[in-house]
Design an enzyme around this catalytic site. Structure first.
Site, PDB file in Angstrom:
ATOM      1  N   ASP A 199       3.971  87.505  43.187  1.00  0.00           N
ATOM      2  CA  ASP A 199       3.532  86.116  43.140  1.00  0.00           C
ATOM      3  C   ASP A 199       3.611  85.498  41.757  1.00  0.00           C
ATOM      4  O   ASP A 199       3.296  86.130  40.755  1.00  0.00           O
ATOM      5  CB  ASP A 199       2.099  86.004  43.677  1.00  0.00           C
ATOM      6  CG  ASP A 199       2.065  86.177  45.190  1.00  0.00           C
ATOM      7  OD1 ASP A 199       2.802  85.434  45.863  1.00  0.00           O
ATOM      8  OD2 ASP A 199       1.333  87.052  45.683  1.00  0.00           O
ATOM      9  N   GLU A 239       0.837  81.927  57.726  1.00  0.00           N
ATOM     10  CA  GLU A 239       0.570  83.132  56.938  1.00  0.00           C
ATOM     11  C   GLU A 239      -0.758  82.965  56.227  1.00  0.00           C
ATOM     12  O   GLU A 239      -0.985  81.950  55.574  1.00  0.00           O
ATOM     13  CB  GLU A 239       1.623  83.281  55.840  1.00  0.00           C
ATOM     14  CG  GLU A 239       2.848  84.051  56.190  1.00  0.00           C
ATOM     15  CD  GLU A 239       3.743  84.197  54.952  1.00  0.00           C
ATOM     16  OE1 GLU A 239       3.261  84.593  53.876  1.00  0.00           O
ATOM     17  OE2 GLU A 239       4.937  83.866  55.093  1.00  0.00           O
TER      18      GLU A 239
END
Lengths: 382, 260
Positions: free
Chosen positions: B57, B46
């Site tokens: 995040d 990724e």
């Protein structure tokens, strides 16, 4: 104003762009709000608390001196006189009552100037809910008094040091908290923004401003105002007052700060769960807003404002910090009212445009009082 | 079948477990980190396209994103660099939806395709909003990975699996990306709910923090994603540490589930 579509859209704006984790929570909230809003008992409870605790209805005040000076009839909707000093209390009392009904034990909130944070901390204290408020580190510094006020009320205040360290980053951090705590926690979002159902729900909780004002204007003057003006950051006080007049002939004016003009300078984008006008760079990175007023330091705007702008029903001009500073002092000296810096934006536009408004009735939403801004103004003016 | 899914299925069919590291694009040393990870037993990688407001995040990837943005990284510069990576595992971008929306669905899909990207993960684009992007991605042969969260009711999971291409991203916990002391119970619980629903590989990400936790999650899932654990090593030490770490996790997985 009508309901958004089934996907939470006002025209092509709105929607629900959230991580999968939050989708069920948004769906549950939408259903709970629909049920509550249709329930006479909930509406009765909310009405009672708005009246007995927040001090509604708020009055309207005609500014005779300032009006004469500008050549207009200037009328203020006095949301600054609500408990906690701004319109924000309407929404938080609604949301916390709903959170209780949903069995939530804790709320999280973001705040810019601290008005929504103070209102949230207040409502949480009243309802016996745990409360955590996220506030950009820059705002913590320039609104120290409100930080202390929230802590006095029993809320935990966390300074957010990521990104631009202002309102948009406080929203990010509140959303991160909610992703982790969604089962016990309600996110008490402070404006008509975020994922569906927030823009619609928060508008419904604030439409009392416009509904009252319309009735009061009609009683006092026998007609609707010609122009309705409010400041716009996320846009909750503006949507609140606009909702009373959107079906009249009144011009609707949402005044943005020059350094945070989402409608004026933005293009459609997606952040904080919604598609709306957004200040961003050529690659879609969200830009930082800059305004003298912490409450308007937001690069986006509620999706219903984007919709009203796109169909031409409302206008979204900007004013500069310098114009705002002048307007702030003008209202204090001519009317004995110290407005919040946010509301001084609305007045700054009225002053600038007064030449073209001669003889008109102008209704301005005075959405908050300026006590919180006095220390900052003392520095600016010294 | 697109090459992302066929690569992952090949690992599973050979008896092994899937290992997908995440690297923030544009961060100093990121290209070397991708190469080191590719050479150390990754099945796909990724590549994060940094965004100003990364709500899914935690602190480590937030910091990496901010550093990459401060260094001038853009979606275009990262995709240009991707072309020069020359690695032989499928690459998947992870980006927030405004990056896609701003470029335009068709245009972004074609940019990915031209850069040799095999798939895309868009963590703030849930099922109900994903339609227009998925159509554009399908047309450009980009696999759109769907996320499934522990909060999803039973009737939602089959719809997510049906729309998933490449793999199903089984979110390990209620919360944002980042390392945790232990693997959350939700990680194996959700993977266990997803596995009977789909033939598409089920890969656990978010909160899988070391080799031991990777093994624990893989007892139920087809494999794991390693995000913050990788990015922290890149931030603190460098690309070599990323390669060493991925080799360590691969070793632990092979110990339990050797690839034939």
């Amino acid at each position: 104003m009508s309901e958004p579509s089934a996907t939470g859209r006002f025209g092509e704006f709105g929607g629900r762009f959230v991580p999968e984790t939050l989708v069920p929570a948004c769906q549950e909230l939408e259903q709970a709000f629909r049920d509550a809003w249709d329930d006479p008992i909930f509406r009765g409870d909310l009405s009672a608390i708005l009246q007995e605790y927040a001090g509604r209805p708020s009055i309207i005040t005609e500014c005779h001196q300032l009006g004469a000076r500008l050549g207009i009839r200037l009328v203020l909707k006095r949301e600054d006189l609500n408990h906690t000093g701004s319109h924000k209390i309407n929404n938080v009392l609604g949301q916390t009552l709903l959170a209780k009904r949903m069995g939530k034990k804790r709320i999280v909130a973001e705040t810019g100037a601290g008005q929504h944070g103070v209102a949230s901390a207040t409502a949480a204290a009243l309802m016996g809910l745990e409360c955590k408020v996220y506030m950009g580190a820059v705002d913590v510094e320039r609104q120290a008094l409100n930080v202390f006020r929230m802590r006095l009320l029993g809320a935990e205040v966390e300074a957010v040091h990521s990104g631009s360290r202002t309102l948009k980053d406080a929203v990010n951090e509140a959303m991160r908290d909610w992703v982790a705590s969604v089962e016990s926690t309600h996110y008490c979002l402070g404006s008509v923004m975020g994922p569906h159902p927030y823009p619609w729900m928060v508008r419904q909780f604030h439409r009392v401003i416009g509904d009252e004002a319309r009735e009061q204007c009609s009683e006092r003057f026998g007609s609707d105002p010609d122009v309705v003006v409010a400041c716009v950051g996320g846009g909750s006080n503006a949507i609140g007052i606009f909702s009373g007049f959107v079906d009249t002939d009144a011009r609707l004016i949402g005044v943005e700060p020059a350094g945070g003009a989402a409608v004026g300078r933005g293009v459609p984008g997606v952040v904080h769960g919604m598609r709306s006008f957004l200040m961003q760079d050529e690659y879609g990175q969200v830009q930082e807003a800059h305004s003298i007023s912490a409450g308007l330091d937001y690069p986006g705007v509620g999706p219903e404002h984007s919709y009203l702008a796109s169909i031409g029903r409302a206008e979204y001009p900007t004013v500069t910090d310098a114009e705002v500073i002048d307007a702030f002092q003008l209202m204090a000296r001519t009317e004995g009212i110290i407005p919040a810096l946010e509301c001084a934006h609305a007045l700054a536009w009225i002053v600038r445009e007064s030449g073209s408004l001669q003889g008109r009735t102008v209704l301005m939403n005075l959405s908050g009082r300026g006590d919180k801004d006095v220390a900052q103004m003392m520095e600016i003016l010294s | 079948m697109q090459r992302l899914e066929s690569a992952l299925r090949a690992r599973r069919e050979a008896g092994g477990k899937i290992l997908i590291p995440y690297v923030t694009g544009g961060l100093s040393g990121w290209q070397d980190a991708v190469r080191a990870a590719a050479a150390s037993g990754s099945d796909a990688i990724e590549i994060g396209i940094p965004f100003s407001d990364p709500v899914m995040d935690g602190p480590v990837i937030q910091e990496a994103s901010q550093r990459a943005l401060d260094a001038g990284a853009t979606p275009v510069s990262i995709l240009n660099d991707v072309r020069r990576l020359d690695v032989d595992v499928p690459l998947v971008v992870m980006c927030y939806y405004n990056t896609v929306h701003h470029a335009g669905h068709e245009r972004f899909a074609s940019q990915l395709s031209q850069a040799g990207i095999a798939g895309a993960i868009v963590p703030d684009l849930p099922l109900e909003e994903a339609g227009p992007w998925c159509e554009a991605a399908d047309a450009a042969d980009i696999a759109t990975v769907m996320l499934a969260a522990p909060t999803a009711p039973d009737d939602r999971l089959p719809r997510i699996c049906e729309r998933a291409r490449g793999f199903v991203y089984s979110v390990g916990l209620l919360g944002v990306t980042g390392e945790r002391a232990t693997l959350a119970g939700t990680a194996t619980a959700l993977a266990g709910r997803l596995k009977p629903l789909t033939e598409v590989p089920v890969v656990v990400g978010v909160g899988v923090s070391n080799a031991e936790q990777a093994v624990e999650a893989s007892r139920v899932a087809d494999g794991v994603i390693q995000g913050a654990a990788v990015v922290r090593r890149l931030l603190e030490t460098g690309a070599e540490a990323v390669g060493d770490y991925i080799a360590e996790v691969r070793g632990a997985l092979e110990h339990h589930w050797p690839t034939r």
